[in-house]
Scaffold this active site. Structure first.
Site, PDB file in Angstrom:
ATOM      1  N   HIS A 102     -31.565  -6.316   2.211  1.00  0.00           N
ATOM      2  CA  HIS A 102     -32.375  -7.232   3.030  1.00  0.00           C
ATOM      3  C   HIS A 102     -32.374  -6.648   4.442  1.00  0.00           C
ATOM      4  CE1 HIS A 102     -30.721 -10.063  -0.033  1.00  0.00           C
ATOM      5  NE2 HIS A 102     -31.807 -10.781   0.155  1.00  0.00           N
ATOM      6  N   ASP A 105     -29.345  -7.469   6.395  1.00  0.00           N
ATOM      7  CA  ASP A 105     -28.072  -6.905   5.895  1.00  0.00           C
ATOM      8  C   ASP A 105     -27.694  -5.642   6.662  1.00  0.00           C
ATOM      9  OD1 ASP A 105     -28.348  -8.764   3.857  1.00  0.00           O
ATOM     10  OD2 ASP A 105     -28.840  -7.285   2.312  1.00  0.00           O
TER      11      ASP A 105
HETATM   12  C1  XUL Z   1     -30.354 -14.978  -4.316  1.00  0.00           C
HETATM   13  C2  XUL Z   1     -30.742 -13.634  -4.725  1.00  0.00           C
HETATM   14  C3  XUL Z   1     -31.188 -12.724  -3.640  1.00  0.00           C
HETATM   15  C4  XUL Z   1     -32.332 -11.859  -4.025  1.00  0.00           C
HETATM   16  C5  XUL Z   1     -32.913 -11.065  -2.894  1.00  0.00           C
HETATM   17  O1  XUL Z   1     -30.010 -15.814  -5.367  1.00  0.00           O
HETATM   18  O2  XUL Z   1     -30.654 -13.291  -5.887  1.00  0.00           O
HETATM   19  O3  XUL Z   1     -30.133 -11.969  -3.206  1.00  0.00           O
HETATM   20  O4  XUL Z   1     -31.964 -10.950  -5.022  1.00  0.00           O
HETATM   21  O5  XUL Z   1     -33.241 -11.828  -1.800  1.00  0.00           O
END
Ligand code: XUL
Ligand code: CO
Length: 438
Positions: A102, A105
């Site tokens: 992300h 992150d």
């Molecule tokens: C949350 C989840 C996230 C997604 C990406 O449940 O799985 O981490 O994979 O935003």
């Protein structure tokens, strides 16, 4: 504490099923050929920043338990770079080809849009250098549109269009960075795209907002020439009471409504499938049948817990059938298997990160070997095909032909005096057959 938490940890190699070394693969042999492709090409394994490098062991009742030399949420660029070095060192030791993240992150914290753009760009420069130096590739990028309080009531589905705009700003930057880093996919998990109560939510309006947002993302993907796949990650609830991306079938209906079914595929998470009341293989098979199978988040749940525990996969028998459907669908193309999975809170040592990923990777590798053996054996597929054999004959074609009518089909019942007899589904025999391979 040293700046490299993994100092002294070895590179992980394949040693075969008889190995007693806990820091070795017993099933994942990257170069081994399975059905004409290497295991590495089949699985396209990725380590995700999110739980591996950003989660500190907090739960609702207690604070972080993991001591790591990097900042879970870096404040400065120097801290973000330290985290990057640790992350890449870890992925390299595991010997997997991909990572994913992300935006928030990887970057130093930012409050304003200007700081967000500057801090993200600064770390993307360093990521690019690290990728060139290590050969690691980006499976997907994604923007975190759910942690900051501005997203309290959703991102695209927020009642305030300024929040929609902020989300568009973050996705624009993250999609462009993913393109620059040659990412293979771009993920949109609708973190808070849902509602806590219908008492204050205009459901129809919110769905239109989400459709608008996705159409804009797709338009921008084409505008910048990003060749990767846009993926939606279904989840039925958590953090909101009801998430609009409930499951694969719901997402497909949504995509159809907004004319996006040929533009967007799904990133299926094992734990999200089970939270929706489905098996993982159901979600995979549904996506394959609808032509939207994209990528996989391998995180599993705990059958006794009703929330997203995001644990590493450890049950090869359970994953074998999902893997079977993936292989039958032609495999993952731009997608891969991503570990967005979480250690347990008592697994406080850096070494525990290795055991978790090694176990998860070996579970997938074992499931892949099992599924390939089922395909090579051929009996399961033959049994399923046999059930439908009449549909390929004259009776089936007469129904499926475009000009067929209800009256015409109905007339054949009396004309030919049809009296179809029930046929056994042979479920137990097929279950026993599958059990020979797991
Ligand atoms: C949350 C989840 C996230 C997604 C990406 O449940 O799985 O981490 O994979 O935003
Ligand atoms: Co996920």
């Amino acid at each position: 504490m040293t700046t490299d938490p993994f100092e002294g940890m070895p590179k992980i190699h394949y040693e075969g099923p008889d190995s007693k070394n806990p820091l070795a693969y017993r099933y994942y042999d990257a170069d081994a050929e399975i059905l004409g492709k290497s295991m590495a090409e089949h699985l396209r394994l990725a380590v995700c920043y999110w739980h591996t490098f950003c989660w500190d062991g907090t739960d609702t009742f207690g604070s972080g338990t993991f001591a790591r030399p990097w900042q879970f949420a870096p404040v400065t660029q120097a801290e973000a770079e330290q985290k990057l070095a640790a992350a890449m060192g870890f992925v390299e030791r595991l010997g997997v080809p991909f990572f994913c993240f992300h935006d928030t992150d990887v970057m130093a914290a930012a409050e304003t849009a200007q700081d967000h753009a500057a801090n993200f760009a600064a770390i993307v420069d360093r990521i690019e250098e690290k990728m060139a130096a290590t050969g690691l590739q980006l499976l997907w990028g994604t923007a975190n549109l759910f942690s900051h309080p501005r997203y309290i009531a959703g991102a695209a589905t927020n009642p305030d269009p300024d929040v929609f705009a902020f989300a568009a700003f973050q996705v624009r930057h993250c999609l462009e960075a993913t393109h620059r880093l040659n990412g293979h996919n771009y993920v949109l998990w609708g973190g808070r795209e849902g509602y806590d109560t219908l008492l204050n939510s205009d459901l129809g309006r919110e769905l239109d907002q989400m459709g608008r947002f996705l159409a804009m993302v797709v338009e921008h993907k084409h505008r910048i020439g990003f060749p990767g796949t846009i993926l939606i990650e279904p989840k039925p609830h958590e953090p909101t009471k009801h998430q609009y991306d409930h499951d694969v079938a719901t997402v497909y209906g949504f995509l159809k409504r907004y004319g996006l079914e040929n533009e967007i595929k799904v990133n299926i998470e094992v734990n999200h499938a089970t939270l929706a009341g489905h098996s993982f293989e159901h979600e995979v098979a549904t996506a394959a049948a609808l032509g939207i199978l994209g990528s996989i988040d391998a995180n599993r749940g705990d059958p006794q817990n009703g929330w997203d525990t995001d644990q590493f996969p450890n049950n090869a028998a359970e994953l074998t059938l999902a893997m079977y459907h993936i292989l039958k669908a032609g495999g993952l193309t731009t997608g891969g298997f991503n570990f967005d999975a979480k250690l347990r809170r008592q697994s406080i040592d850096a070494e525990d990160l290795f055991h978790a990923h090694i176990g998860g990777i070996d579970t997938l590798a074992r499931a892949l070997r099992n599924a390939a053996a089922i395909i090579e054996d051929g009996r399961l597929d033959a049994a399923a095909k046999e059930r439908y054999v009449k549909w390929d004959g004259a009776e089936g074609r007469a129904i499926m032909d475009a000009g067929a009518t209800l009256a015409g089909v109905a007339d054949r019942v009396t004309a030919e005096n049809l009296a179809p007899a029930p046929v056994s589904g042979r479920q137990e025999r097929l279950e026993n057959l599958v059990n020979r391979f797991v």
